[in-house]
Design a protein around this motif. Structure first.
Motif, PDB file in Angstrom:
ATOM      1  N   THR A  38       3.532  12.839   4.150  1.00 26.62           N
ATOM      2  CA  THR A  38       3.473  11.992   5.341  1.00 26.62           C
ATOM      3  C   THR A  38       2.603  10.765   5.083  1.00 26.62           C
ATOM      4  N   MET A  39       1.460  10.963   4.432  1.00 25.47           N
ATOM      5  CA  MET A  39       0.573   9.854   4.111  1.00 25.47           C
ATOM      6  C   MET A  39       1.204   8.921   3.078  1.00 25.47           C
ATOM      7  N   THR A  40       1.962   9.493   2.149  1.00 29.00           N
ATOM      8  CA  THR A  40       2.654   8.653   1.161  1.00 29.00           C
ATOM      9  C   THR A  40       3.684   7.772   1.847  1.00 29.00           C
ATOM     10  N   ARG A  41       4.454   8.354   2.766  1.00 28.39           N
ATOM     11  CA  ARG A  41       5.451   7.555   3.507  1.00 28.39           C
ATOM     12  C   ARG A  41       4.771   6.468   4.320  1.00 28.39           C
ATOM     13  N   ARG A  42       3.595   6.769   4.850  1.00 28.83           N
ATOM     14  CA  ARG A  42       2.866   5.740   5.600  1.00 28.83           C
ATOM     15  C   ARG A  42       2.539   4.556   4.700  1.00 28.83           C
ATOM     16  N   GLU A  43       2.091   4.836   3.475  1.00 28.54           N
ATOM     17  CA  GLU A  43       1.775   3.755   2.550  1.00 28.54           C
ATOM     18  C   GLU A  43       3.023   2.995   2.134  1.00 28.54           C
ATOM     19  N   LEU A  44       4.142   3.692   1.980  1.00 29.95           N
ATOM     20  CA  LEU A  44       5.394   3.013   1.636  1.00 29.95           C
ATOM     21  C   LEU A  44       5.863   2.133   2.792  1.00 29.95           C
ATOM     22  N   ASP A  45       5.666   2.590   4.027  1.00 28.73           N
ATOM     23  CA  ASP A  45       6.002   1.759   5.190  1.00 28.73           C
ATOM     24  C   ASP A  45       5.151   0.500   5.226  1.00 28.73           C
ATOM     25  N   ARG A  46       3.921   0.625   4.737  1.00 27.15           N
ATOM     26  CA  ARG A  46       3.042  -0.552   4.684  1.00 27.15           C
ATOM     27  C   ARG A  46       3.612  -1.600   3.736  1.00 27.15           C
ATOM     28  N   TRP A  47       4.293  -1.166   2.677  1.00 28.21           N
ATOM     29  CA  TRP A  47       4.950  -2.109   1.776  1.00 28.21           C
ATOM     30  C   TRP A  47       5.929  -2.984   2.545  1.00 28.21           C
ATOM     31  N   ALA A  48       6.717  -2.341   3.429  1.00 31.24           N
ATOM     32  CA  ALA A  48       7.729  -3.086   4.184  1.00 31.24           C
ATOM     33  C   ALA A  48       7.085  -4.091   5.133  1.00 31.24           C
ATOM     34  N   ARG A  49       5.899  -3.742   5.643  1.00 28.57           N
ATOM     35  CA  ARG A  49       5.221  -4.650   6.579  1.00 28.57           C
ATOM     36  C   ARG A  49       4.452  -5.748   5.856  1.00 28.57           C
ATOM     37  N   GLN A  50       4.091  -5.495   4.604  1.00 25.58           N
ATOM     38  CA  GLN A  50       3.315  -6.481   3.841  1.00 25.58           C
ATOM     39  C   GLN A  50       3.978  -6.726   2.486  1.00 25.58           C
ATOM     40  N   PRO A  51       5.213  -7.208   2.480  1.00 26.54           N
ATOM     41  CA  PRO A  51       5.930  -7.363   1.204  1.00 26.54           C
ATOM     42  C   PRO A  51       5.300  -8.405   0.284  1.00 26.54           C
ATOM     43  N   VAL A  52       4.661  -9.428   0.846  1.00 29.78           N
ATOM     44  CA  VAL A  52       4.075 -10.486   0.020  1.00 29.78           C
ATOM     45  C   VAL A  52       2.982  -9.914  -0.870  1.00 29.78           C
ATOM     46  N   ARG A  53       2.141  -9.059  -0.312  1.00 32.19           N
ATOM     47  CA  ARG A  53       1.065  -8.464  -1.097  1.00 32.19           C
ATOM     48  C   ARG A  53       1.625  -7.641  -2.257  1.00 32.19           C
ATOM     49  N   VAL A  54       2.690  -6.902  -2.007  1.00 28.82           N
ATOM     50  CA  VAL A  54       3.306  -6.079  -3.049  1.00 28.82           C
ATOM     51  C   VAL A  54       3.928  -6.956  -4.129  1.00 28.82           C
ATOM     52  N   VAL A  55       4.656  -7.995  -3.704  1.00 33.03           N
ATOM     53  CA  VAL A  55       5.331  -8.875  -4.662  1.00 33.03           C
ATOM     54  C   VAL A  55       4.308  -9.616  -5.527  1.00 33.03           C
ATOM     55  N   VAL A  56       3.253 -10.117  -4.907  1.00 31.62           N
ATOM     56  CA  VAL A  56       2.222 -10.837  -5.663  1.00 31.62           C
ATOM     57  C   VAL A  56       1.578  -9.907  -6.689  1.00 31.62           C
ATOM     58  N   GLY A  57       1.310  -8.673  -6.287  1.00 31.24           N
ATOM     59  CA  GLY A  57       0.701  -7.725  -7.204  1.00 31.24           C
ATOM     60  C   GLY A  57       1.567  -7.420  -8.409  1.00 31.24           C
ATOM     61  N   MET A  58       2.899  -7.463  -8.231  1.00 29.52           N
ATOM     62  CA  MET A  58       3.814  -7.169  -9.329  1.00 29.52           C
ATOM     63  C   MET A  58       4.117  -8.412 -10.170  1.00 29.52           C
ATOM     64  N   VAL A  59       4.084  -9.575  -9.558  1.00 32.69           N
ATOM     65  CA  VAL A  59       4.423 -10.811 -10.262  1.00 32.69           C
ATOM     66  C   VAL A  59       3.256 -11.343 -11.073  1.00 32.69           C
ATOM     67  N   PHE A  60       2.032 -11.084 -10.632  1.00 31.15           N
ATOM     68  CA  PHE A  60       0.865 -11.626 -11.327  1.00 31.15           C
ATOM     69  C   PHE A  60       0.821 -11.222 -12.800  1.00 31.15           C
ATOM     70  N   PRO A  61       1.011  -9.943 -13.169  1.00 33.42           N
ATOM     71  CA  PRO A  61       1.025  -9.605 -14.608  1.00 33.42           C
ATOM     72  C   PRO A  61       2.152 -10.299 -15.360  1.00 33.42           C
ATOM     73  N   VAL A  62       3.281 -10.519 -14.697  1.00 40.65           N
ATOM     74  CA  VAL A  62       4.381 -11.241 -15.335  1.00 40.65           C
ATOM     75  C   VAL A  62       3.954 -12.664 -15.670  1.00 40.65           C
ATOM     76  N   MET A  63       3.243 -13.315 -14.753  1.00 38.93           N
ATOM     77  CA  MET A  63       2.756 -14.667 -14.990  1.00 38.93           C
ATOM     78  C   MET A  63       1.794 -14.698 -16.179  1.00 38.93           C
ATOM     79  N   LEU A  64       0.912 -13.678 -16.263  1.00 38.06           N
ATOM     80  CA  LEU A  64      -0.009 -13.620 -17.400  1.00 38.06           C
ATOM     81  C   LEU A  64       0.754 -13.449 -18.710  1.00 38.06           C
ATOM     82  N   LEU A  65       1.761 -12.584 -18.702  1.00 34.53           N
ATOM     83  CA  LEU A  65       2.549 -12.359 -19.911  1.00 34.53           C
ATOM     84  C   LEU A  65       3.254 -13.632 -20.350  1.00 34.53           C
TER      85      LEU A  65
END
Length: 253
Positions: free
Chosen positions: A11-38
């Motif tokens: 239940t707590m895991t699903r809550r965190e996954l739902d937070r992804w949907a509400r804050q997609p920019v934070r998730v995308v930035v976190g995944m794109v930043f290492p790509v930019m460094l590479l």
């Protein structure tokens, strides 16, 4: 772990996954930043110091290891926001298994880390990186990377519980950058000043990067680092996992 505890954790895991949907920019930035460094180090700073062979083959595994330390601020912010808003207190007042909040947070973070690894590997392939290994060695390398991430994650959770407030995260996360770059992700420690080389070599991220390079069959890999790449994360977990759990159970006591 009982079925009740597993259900609460899911239940707590699903809550965190739902937070992804509400804050997609934070998730995308976190995944794109290492790509930019590479891309930056692969194209702008590419060449490497003291690296024999193709620098991309050296760089990509190093970036995969370095990425396991980055992104902890997202975990820390999420934990401190829940603490600051009283969300954790409400969860603790409910008939919920102890630690389900932390398990849910860690499970969601590990899922995001796995997706981030997949994205970075795809970009590495686009840059021309080709691991010279079989499926078993490839999966073993991914396992080492995720083990390091799991250990770093619990360091982040503990520091977030100590910080308590989101505004304190910025002060704590500054420490991640020196530790992260004080590794062999971008250059061979043998080319560094004599006093700097040994600390860089013994950095947990350097140990994982060296072992992963060996499993991938790339330059800079040494088979003797496999065990230290396992023992370092286990040692960190042995210290910070119980510290985080104890800190969580003692909140507001």
């Amino acid at each position: 772990m009982t079925a009740h505890a597993l259900s609460d954790s899911w239940t707590m895991t699903r809550r965190e996954l739902d937070r992804w949907a509400r804050q997609p920019v934070r998730v995308v930035v976190g995944m794109v930043f290492p790509v930019m460094l590479l891309l930056m180090f692969g194209y702008l700073v590419g060449g490497g110091r003291g690296v024999s062979g193709d620098y991309v083959d050296y760089l990509v595994p190093g970036m995969l290891a370095l990425t396991m330390a980055f992104g902890l601020e997202g975990t820390m912010i999420a934990v401190t926001e829940d603490l600051d808003k009283g969300v954790v207190d409400r969860f603790r007042a409910m008939p919920m298994a102890d630690g389900a909040v932390l398990v849910g947070r860690s499970a969601a973070d590990m899922l995001q880390s796995a997706l981030g690894l997949a994205l970075l590997i795809a970009v590495g392939y686009a840059l021309g990186w080709r691991p010279d290994c079989g499926p078993g060695a490839f999966l073993g390398a991914l396992g080492l990377l995720l083990l390091l991430r799991f250990a770093m994650l619990w360091i982040g959770i503990h520091l977030a519980l100590v910080a308590g407030k989101p505004e304190m995260v910025a002060a704590v996360q500054i420490l991640v950058w020196p530790v992260g770059f004080l590794s062999n992700a971008f250059a061979d420690p043998a080319t560094m000043p004599g006093w700097l080389g040994p600390p860089v070599e013994w950095n947990p991220m350097s140990q994982t990067a060296t072992a992963v390079r060996d499993l991938f069959g790339g330059p800079g890999g040494e088979p003797g680092h496999l065990w230290t790449a396992v023992l370092w994360p286990l040692a960190l977990l042995a210290v910070f996992f119980p510290l985080a759990v104890r800190r969580f159970t003692r909140l507001n006591r």
